[in-house]
Design an enzyme around this catalytic site. Sequence first.
Site, PDB file in Angstrom:
ATOM      1  N   ARG A 125     -22.342  43.717 -21.073  1.00 45.31           N
ATOM      2  CA  ARG A 125     -21.889  42.563 -21.847  1.00 45.31           C
ATOM      3  C   ARG A 125     -22.062  42.844 -23.347  1.00 45.31           C
ATOM      4  O   ARG A 125     -23.027  43.513 -23.755  1.00 45.31           O
ATOM      5  CB  ARG A 125     -22.762  41.377 -21.431  1.00 45.31           C
ATOM      6  CG  ARG A 125     -22.519  40.066 -22.156  1.00 45.31           C
ATOM      7  CD  ARG A 125     -21.326  39.367 -21.636  1.00 45.31           C
ATOM      8  NE  ARG A 125     -21.322  37.950 -21.977  1.00 45.31           N
ATOM      9  CZ  ARG A 125     -20.222  37.198 -21.930  1.00 45.31           C
ATOM     10  NH1 ARG A 125     -19.058  37.724 -21.577  1.00 45.31           N
ATOM     11  NH2 ARG A 125     -20.276  35.917 -22.213  1.00 45.31           N
ATOM     12  N   THR A 400     -13.094  39.127 -18.006  1.00 43.32           N
ATOM     13  CA  THR A 400     -12.432  38.899 -17.055  1.00 43.32           C
ATOM     14  C   THR A 400     -11.608  39.994 -16.649  1.00 43.32           C
ATOM     15  O   THR A 400     -11.351  40.491 -17.178  1.00 43.32           O
ATOM     16  CB  THR A 400     -12.245  37.810 -17.548  1.00 43.32           C
ATOM     17  OG1 THR A 400     -13.015  37.367 -18.018  1.00 43.32           O
ATOM     18  CG2 THR A 400     -11.904  37.665 -17.212  1.00 43.32           C
ATOM     19  N   THR A 418     -13.961  41.821 -19.916  1.00 43.99           N
ATOM     20  CA  THR A 418     -13.139  40.851 -20.643  1.00 43.99           C
ATOM     21  C   THR A 418     -13.235  41.032 -22.147  1.00 43.99           C
ATOM     22  O   THR A 418     -14.188  41.630 -22.647  1.00 43.99           O
ATOM     23  CB  THR A 418     -13.610  39.418 -20.285  1.00 43.99           C
ATOM     24  OG1 THR A 418     -12.790  38.454 -20.957  1.00 43.99           O
ATOM     25  CG2 THR A 418     -15.051  39.168 -20.715  1.00 43.99           C
ATOM     26  N   GLU A 439     -15.982  37.245 -27.944  1.00 48.69           N
ATOM     27  CA  GLU A 439     -16.960  36.815 -26.941  1.00 48.69           C
ATOM     28  C   GLU A 439     -18.054  35.925 -27.520  1.00 48.69           C
ATOM     29  O   GLU A 439     -18.737  35.215 -26.780  1.00 48.69           O
ATOM     30  CB  GLU A 439     -17.603  38.049 -26.305  1.00 48.69           C
ATOM     31  CG  GLU A 439     -17.867  37.941 -24.825  1.00 48.69           C
ATOM     32  CD  GLU A 439     -16.583  38.004 -24.033  1.00 48.69           C
ATOM     33  OE1 GLU A 439     -16.281  37.028 -23.328  1.00 48.69           O
ATOM     34  OE2 GLU A 439     -15.861  39.011 -24.126  1.00 48.69           O
ATOM     35  N   ASP A 442     -18.788  32.377 -26.429  1.00 50.86           N
ATOM     36  CA  ASP A 442     -19.507  31.999 -25.206  1.00 50.86           C
ATOM     37  C   ASP A 442     -20.926  31.504 -25.492  1.00 50.86           C
ATOM     38  O   ASP A 442     -21.571  30.906 -24.627  1.00 50.86           O
ATOM     39  CB  ASP A 442     -19.574  33.174 -24.222  1.00 50.86           C
ATOM     40  CG  ASP A 442     -18.268  33.354 -23.455  1.00 50.86           C
ATOM     41  OD1 ASP A 442     -17.424  32.447 -23.488  1.00 50.86           O
ATOM     42  OD2 ASP A 442     -18.091  34.417 -22.815  1.00 50.86           O
ATOM     43  N   SER A 471     -22.451  34.257 -19.738  1.00 52.78           N
ATOM     44  CA  SER A 471     -21.105  34.460 -19.191  1.00 52.78           C
ATOM     45  C   SER A 471     -20.948  33.706 -17.872  1.00 52.78           C
ATOM     46  O   SER A 471     -21.933  33.306 -17.252  1.00 52.78           O
ATOM     47  CB  SER A 471     -20.908  35.956 -18.934  1.00 52.78           C
ATOM     48  OG  SER A 471     -19.714  36.197 -18.236  1.00 52.78           O
ATOM     49  N   GLY A 492     -11.048  33.750 -15.938  1.00 49.01           N
ATOM     50  CA  GLY A 492     -10.806  32.310 -16.047  1.00 49.01           C
ATOM     51  C   GLY A 492     -11.934  31.530 -16.696  1.00 49.01           C
ATOM     52  O   GLY A 492     -12.044  30.317 -16.490  1.00 49.01           O
ATOM     53  N   GLY A 493     -12.801  32.204 -17.460  1.00 44.20           N
ATOM     54  CA  GLY A 493     -13.880  31.485 -18.138  1.00 44.20           C
ATOM     55  C   GLY A 493     -14.744  30.754 -17.143  1.00 44.20           C
ATOM     56  O   GLY A 493     -15.099  31.294 -16.092  1.00 44.20           O
TER      57      GLY A 493
HETATM   58  O1  DON Z   1     -17.774  35.695 -19.977  1.00 39.87           O
HETATM   59  C1  DON Z   1     -17.146  34.656 -19.779  1.00 39.87           C
HETATM   60  O2  DON Z   1     -17.534  33.774 -19.050  1.00 39.87           O
HETATM   61  C2  DON Z   1     -15.837  34.471 -20.481  1.00 39.87           C
HETATM   62  N1  DON Z   1     -15.872  35.089 -21.762  1.00 39.87           N
HETATM   63  C3  DON Z   1     -14.765  35.038 -19.607  1.00 39.87           C
HETATM   64  C4  DON Z   1     -13.428  34.908 -20.234  1.00 39.87           C
HETATM   65  C5  DON Z   1     -12.347  34.909 -19.284  1.00 39.87           C
HETATM   66  O3  DON Z   1     -12.494  34.927 -18.100  1.00 39.87           O
HETATM   67  C6  DON Z   1     -11.043  34.870 -19.866  1.00 39.87           C
HETATM   68  N2  DON Z   1     -10.162  34.309 -18.925  1.00 39.87           N
HETATM   69  N3  DON Z   1      -9.608  33.319 -18.836  1.00 39.87           N
END
Ligand code: DON
Length: 591
Positions: A125, A400, A418, A439, A442, A471, A492-493
Amino acid sequence: MRNAFPAWVAIAILAATPATWAAQSSSARHKIPRQALDATAAPTTMAALAKAMPVTAKHAMVVSAQHLASQVGVDILKQGGNAVDAAVAVGYALAVVHPCCGNIGGGGFMVVHLANGRNLFLDFREKAPLKATPTMYQDASGNVIPGKSTGSYLGVGVPGTVMGMDAALKKYGSMPLQQVIAPAIKLARDGFVLQQGDINILNERVKDFAKYPNVAATFLNHGKPYVVGDRLRQPQLAHTLELIEKGGARAFYRGSIARKVVAASQAQGGILSMKDFADYSVTWDKPVSCDYHGYTIVSDPPPSSGGTTICQILQILKPYPLAQWGYGSVNSVHTMIEAERRAFADRNTYLGDPAFVKNPIDKLLSPQHVAAMRATIKPDKATPSSEIKGSLGPVEGTNTTDYSVVDQHGNAVAVTYTINYLFGVGQIAGDTGFFLNNEMDDFTSKPGVPNSFGLVQGRINQIEPGKRPLSSMSPTIVLRDGKLFMVTGSPGGSTIISTTLESFLNVAEFGMNMQQAVDAPRLHEQWLPDQVFVEPGLLTAAAQRKLEGMGHHFKAVKSWGADEAILVNPETGLLEGANDRRRPAGLAAGY
Ligand code: DON
């Protein structure tokens, strides 16, 4: 463990999704953000779902969000590479052919299950730059400045992907870096022909590409959007990959690549330094695991919330007769929503980077504690999110693309990586050719203020120098009676957690095959906002009315996520690969 993965290997490459809740204003952020890939989603109906079948293969399989990357993985396996070799090759290939999400400018996680029973977790990460501060996205009055954590160099975390790939290959790979990175270099240099699925994704940020000449030079075709049939060539990215090919991770973290990123950052108000790159490290750790009716879930510990939250939801759900109630039934949906609501409240309150904070995972997953959480669920009434708080009381102390690999011995690997938003921060440093992440969004920009995914997080996830943002990425391996059963995960966050969970429950409880499980309409609840995101097709009008009468608030969202999964069919022994219908550029390919 060199050469430990023989040829009979299955790889599911679950490509990182694009972010996006593209909403930027803080008031808009409270609404359900628009998922960037809505435009690519193929509609589904229950009739179509009933006929959906996975791709089957006897020996090996790769499922990724981009068909050429899947093919790269299959080729490496056919050349005798093991699952990790193929995973690294696909990781680099996706950085070229799936530039929204596949990356070398971001970071991610890898979960490994070895046939000897050992489970491992690799954390690559991104880290916050050393000059980062808890209030760096706030103005003098303490208000979060919209876009600062997402649309500027201040949003860029120190990338981890190159070191992560390097660490995995050195520990478990059997091929040299030069061999596994070669297909990516070729795809970048020679280019590849864009298909509709690729164009749909590029079109999501085509207006942004025009803002920066170095981005436009590659991602626009003489100033115009690419169309189906055009060839996308990325000579600058090819050169950067060649530097990595020759110099390994050192070329990225201590050489000209880092220097160019730092120079671009400094020129544009960012805070990245050469020390950030030199200090960057990856970590091997123990995954989070839990049991669910004979299945063992092996998933991601902090700094991902994924494994802990999936496990907490499953532990809450365990005694309920979901299979008997059925997919999309009022009872199943109500219970899943209530379990997710409670688990996300804990996620947002108690989890953060373990190098900085104490994560009370054992407590969160203890049977007594989960039973107490379950006892607050009313069978016929929604609990307003405002009545739910972190279930352990106040926080103590300070504080992602995803791919999966399986072989005939039961070794398995799952990866998600991602750059956060589709095409990350939308900027490329100089002539490096790769998009940088955003990032940093987040993190908690301010306790109580939602981030781009609408997550209302606490102080435990506040920004600190060298810290990794919490994350939701959840590359996950499921065992059944100790044997490999499923490899799954999604972009998908925040919705990654529910997507990954549902891909498993749809098989384990609702009797779907892998393709159906991935394609089926989903629901997502994340505590705040007090709203259930739902894809069309999950609820009948009558079920929705009943659930609304119980106090649930639904928000229809066209689609989200892109689960790319593999099931080892326990009856036939065949590998069943499923590329998510929501990502038509992707492919399940095996032999
Ligand atoms: O690490 C995470 O939870 C987010 N930055 C992931 C981002 C992500 O999945 C982008 N997709 N929609």
